[in-house]
Design an enzyme around this catalytic site. Sequence first.
Site, mmCIF file in Angstrom:
data_model
loop_
_atom_site.group_PDB
_atom_site.id
_atom_site.type_symbol
_atom_site.label_atom_id
_atom_site.label_comp_id
_atom_site.label_asym_id
_atom_site.label_seq_id
_atom_site.Cartn_x
_atom_site.Cartn_y
_atom_site.Cartn_z
ATOM 1 N N HIS A 1 0.826 -1.206 0.000
ATOM 2 C CA HIS A 1 0.000 0.000 0.000
ATOM 3 C C HIS A 1 0.861 1.257 0.000
ATOM 4 C CE1 HIS A 1 0.908 0.697 4.237
ATOM 5 N NE2 HIS A 1 0.370 -0.463 4.604
ATOM 6 N N CYS B 1 2.935 -4.566 6.687
ATOM 7 C CA CYS B 1 2.702 -4.486 5.246
ATOM 8 C C CYS B 1 3.962 -3.999 4.526
ATOM 9 C CB CYS B 1 1.543 -3.533 4.958
ATOM 10 S SG CYS B 1 -0.032 -4.056 5.674
#
Length: 245
Positions: A135, A143
């Site tokens: 992202h 992430c």
Amino acid sequence: MSKIALIIAMLAMPFMSFASLLNSNAPATSASKDFKQQLMGSPVYIQIFKEERTLELYVKMGEQYQLLDSYRICNYSGGLGPKQRQGDFKSPEGFYSIERRQLKPDSRFYKAINIGFPNEFDRAHGYQGQYLMIHGACVSVGCYAMTDSNIDEIFQFVTGALVFGQPKVQVSIYPFRMTDANMQRHKYSYYINFWKQLKPGYDYFMANHQPPGVSVISGNYVISKPVVPTVQPQLASNYTLSEAK
């Protein structure tokens, strides 16, 4: 006759220039925006290398996947080794795949792509976690965080590939480039046996320029020749680049 030859040469120029870029020793990060647009919708493949903080985006050119661009990962967390439990703040390693339902254009981290953790291997080992993404926003608690401009381009290519017929986009996440020298350098790591399962996938792509076929048997990754889809998108990627290596 000379006019026909000139037209053919002009049409071939973008492909020839990209082939030259791929064959140069310089990082393949300068393909023009116009040329990239010609490839939008072609099948793609992603490799991530934690140690280098690098995400590589490959696009199918003819029968092989060629490096389109390399992106700096702003942030990942937890160091080397696979994610094993919710809250360990580690970023996953292994073989994952993306379908259209995993795309999040309205993420609070700008745009996001759910990599599909836990996969079959992770579940077989009792690994837990959710919403593990690639992202934007440059912030990570497990992430792979990119700049907003980089996730924009990655998101567009992944979306285009899925919309135009690629069933899934494979994502191979490695701790480092899995050369023999790097494996030797990490031979005493707690995770070395796990990494030995990942290395054949890395080696297959290096040898064939095709994403590996991946299955899980008795809780172990098994690498094989990939299954060729019966339907191929008729896009720029179907042109053969004879000069690309």
